[in-house]
Design a protein around this motif. Structure first.
Motif, mmCIF file in Angstrom:
data_model
loop_
_atom_site.group_PDB
_atom_site.id
_atom_site.type_symbol
_atom_site.label_atom_id
_atom_site.label_comp_id
_atom_site.label_asym_id
_atom_site.label_seq_id
_atom_site.Cartn_x
_atom_site.Cartn_y
_atom_site.Cartn_z
ATOM 1 N N TRP A 247 -19.434 55.571 67.781
ATOM 2 C CA TRP A 247 -20.792 55.651 67.242
ATOM 3 C C TRP A 247 -21.611 56.493 68.202
ATOM 4 C CZ3 TRP A 247 -25.343 53.619 69.556
ATOM 5 C CH2 TRP A 247 -26.484 53.653 68.749
ATOM 6 N N ALA A 248 -22.117 57.618 67.722
ATOM 7 C CA ALA A 248 -22.923 58.502 68.556
ATOM 8 C C ALA A 248 -24.371 58.019 68.563
ATOM 9 C CB ALA A 248 -22.848 59.933 68.043
ATOM 10 N N LEU A 249 -24.962 57.967 69.732
ATOM 11 C CA LEU A 249 -26.356 57.546 69.876
ATOM 12 C C LEU A 249 -27.270 58.605 69.268
ATOM 13 C CD1 LEU A 249 -28.437 55.578 71.203
ATOM 14 C CD2 LEU A 249 -28.368 57.086 73.209
ATOM 15 N N PRO A 250 -28.063 58.236 68.252
ATOM 16 C CA PRO A 250 -28.986 59.219 67.675
ATOM 17 C C PRO A 250 -29.976 59.728 68.714
ATOM 18 C CG PRO A 250 -28.765 57.307 66.229
ATOM 19 C CD PRO A 250 -28.093 56.959 67.523
ATOM 20 N N VAL A 251 -30.314 60.980 68.617
ATOM 21 C CA VAL A 251 -31.216 61.611 69.577
ATOM 22 C C VAL A 251 -32.638 61.115 69.357
ATOM 23 C CG1 VAL A 251 -32.159 63.808 70.375
ATOM 24 C CG2 VAL A 251 -29.747 63.652 69.715
ATOM 25 N N GLY A 252 -33.336 60.860 70.448
ATOM 26 C CA GLY A 252 -34.761 60.583 70.369
ATOM 27 C C GLY A 252 -35.160 59.163 70.045
ATOM 28 N N LEU A 253 -34.236 58.200 70.159
ATOM 29 C CA LEU A 253 -34.591 56.824 69.838
ATOM 30 C C LEU A 253 -35.418 56.164 70.933
ATOM 31 C CD1 LEU A 253 -31.512 55.134 68.120
ATOM 32 C CD2 LEU A 253 -33.521 56.187 67.102
ATOM 33 N N ASP B 276 -37.538 46.576 67.451
ATOM 34 C CA ASP B 276 -37.061 46.863 66.096
ATOM 35 C C ASP B 276 -36.119 48.060 66.094
ATOM 36 O OD1 ASP B 276 -38.609 44.784 65.127
ATOM 37 O OD2 ASP B 276 -40.304 46.074 64.604
ATOM 38 N N VAL B 277 -36.448 49.065 66.906
ATOM 39 C CA VAL B 277 -35.576 50.239 67.011
ATOM 40 C C VAL B 277 -34.214 49.821 67.564
ATOM 41 C CG1 VAL B 277 -35.257 52.481 68.125
ATOM 42 C CG2 VAL B 277 -37.522 51.803 67.318
ATOM 43 N N LEU B 278 -34.232 48.980 68.586
ATOM 44 C CA LEU B 278 -32.987 48.516 69.181
ATOM 45 C C LEU B 278 -32.174 47.706 68.186
ATOM 46 C CD1 LEU B 278 -31.085 48.114 71.572
ATOM 47 C CD2 LEU B 278 -32.547 46.241 72.355
ATOM 48 N N ALA B 279 -32.820 46.812 67.460
ATOM 49 C CA ALA B 279 -32.112 45.975 66.488
ATOM 50 C C ALA B 279 -31.467 46.828 65.400
ATOM 51 C CB ALA B 279 -33.069 44.959 65.875
ATOM 52 N N ARG B 280 -32.177 47.848 64.931
ATOM 53 C CA ARG B 280 -31.618 48.716 63.899
ATOM 54 C C ARG B 280 -30.461 49.535 64.449
ATOM 55 N NH1 ARG B 280 -35.999 51.998 60.596
ATOM 56 N NH2 ARG B 280 -34.058 52.636 59.572
ATOM 57 N N ALA B 281 -30.577 49.976 65.705
ATOM 58 C CA ALA B 281 -29.487 50.736 66.318
ATOM 59 C C ALA B 281 -28.241 49.869 66.460
ATOM 60 C CB ALA B 281 -29.917 51.276 67.682
ATOM 61 N N VAL B 282 -28.419 48.614 66.859
ATOM 62 C CA VAL B 282 -27.280 47.697 66.988
ATOM 63 C C VAL B 282 -26.621 47.478 65.632
ATOM 64 C CG1 VAL B 282 -26.610 45.320 67.521
ATOM 65 C CG2 VAL B 282 -28.183 46.545 69.032
ATOM 66 N N GLY B 283 -27.424 47.237 64.595
ATOM 67 C CA GLY B 283 -26.862 47.046 63.257
ATOM 68 C C GLY B 283 -26.111 48.264 62.777
ATOM 69 N N ASP B 284 -26.651 49.441 63.036
ATOM 70 C CA ASP B 284 -25.994 50.681 62.638
ATOM 71 C C ASP B 284 -24.689 50.866 63.397
ATOM 72 O OD1 ASP B 284 -26.149 53.281 61.172
ATOM 73 O OD2 ASP B 284 -26.158 54.094 63.207
ATOM 74 N N ALA B 285 -24.707 50.571 64.712
ATOM 75 C CA ALA B 285 -23.494 50.719 65.526
ATOM 76 C C ALA B 285 -22.395 49.782 65.048
ATOM 77 C CB ALA B 285 -23.820 50.449 66.998
ATOM 78 N N VAL B 286 -22.743 48.537 64.765
ATOM 79 C CA VAL B 286 -21.746 47.573 64.285
ATOM 80 C C VAL B 286 -21.137 48.046 62.968
ATOM 81 C CG1 VAL B 286 -21.448 45.248 63.349
ATOM 82 C CG2 VAL B 286 -22.708 45.583 65.492
ATOM 83 N N GLN B 287 -21.974 48.530 62.074
ATOM 84 C CA GLN B 287 -21.480 48.984 60.771
ATOM 85 C C GLN B 287 -20.536 50.173 60.917
ATOM 86 O OE1 GLN B 287 -24.541 50.313 58.068
ATOM 87 N NE2 GLN B 287 -23.218 50.128 56.285
ATOM 88 N N VAL B 288 -20.928 51.144 61.741
ATOM 89 C CA VAL B 288 -20.100 52.338 61.912
ATOM 90 C C VAL B 288 -18.796 52.000 62.634
ATOM 91 C CG1 VAL B 288 -19.963 54.576 63.083
ATOM 92 C CG2 VAL B 288 -22.046 53.925 61.842
ATOM 93 N N LEU B 289 -18.874 51.214 63.705
ATOM 94 C CA LEU B 289 -17.673 50.880 64.469
ATOM 95 C C LEU B 289 -16.705 50.019 63.678
ATOM 96 C CD1 LEU B 289 -19.324 50.134 67.940
ATOM 97 C CD2 LEU B 289 -18.006 52.167 67.300
#
Length: 205
Positions: free
Chosen positions: A152-158, A12-25
């Protein structure tokens, strides 16, 4: 990215990170050389408009689209602005940049780019090619004038691998200059790169 609930599953963490990255990029473009490129690990997307994709022979989509997705394990600023785009007088070597080698292969004739081997002997053919030092600057200028950058910067601590986010974002967009993780064939791009590599190694005595 918003705060994650406690004990979130890694998938779930990975899926949310991918969605966030796509949106930001997809929503934040800047010219190469922008001072606000993060000095942090993350993903970057190289964007081009339809005229540029047509010039490269990778299809004209009539609008801006990502043509390459990559990751910077340490610093987006160093990887993008310096290693890829050669801004601020940074010394670039296309032999160390997959993006630049692909662009070189597609623009070799138009920009009169001269490939040189990365190795010093014929047995080094697997090491690929770079460009004549005088031609690196010509490619950098072309890139700075025509391409745009999103980061897209990788959030710390994921607790997730940046490479896992990268591979999923590549599958989402299928950028035409990505070879690894691309869901569709890159036969023409591979052939163009191979042709330039062979030309480079023809110069070895």
């Amino acid at each position: 990215m918003s705060a994650l609930p406690p004990a979130a599953r890694p998938e779930d963490v990975l899926a949310r990170a991918v969605g966030d990255a796509v949106q930001v990029l997809d929503g934040q473009l800047r010219r190469a050389g922008a001072a606000d490129v993060p000095n942090a690990p993350g993903l970057y997307a190289i964007w081009a408009d339809g005229a540029v994709t047509e010039q490269l022979g990778i299809g004209s989509q009539g609008r801006a689209a990502p043509i390459y997705i990559g990751k910077a394990e340490r610093s987006l600023r160093d990887r993008d602005l310096r290693a890829h785009f050669g801004v601020d007088g940074a010394k670039v070597r296309s032999g160390s940049s997959t993006l630049r080698r692909s662009l070189s292969a597609l623009l070799a004739d138009e920009l009169e780019l001269r490939p040189v081997p990365r190795g010093k002997t014929a047995s080094d053919a697997s090491k690929g090619f770079s460009l004549h030092p005088e031609d690196e600057g010509r490619l950098s200028t072309w890139m700075q004038d025509r391409l745009e950058l999103a980061t897209w910067a990788l959030p710390v601590g994921l607790g997730i691998r940046l490479g896992d986010v990268e591979s999923r974002v590549i599958r989402h967009w299928d950028p035409p200059l990505n070879i690894v993780h691309a869901p569709t064939s890159r036969t023409a791009l591979r052939a163009a790169r191979a042709a330039l590599r062979f030309r480079a190694h023809d110069t070895i005595p």
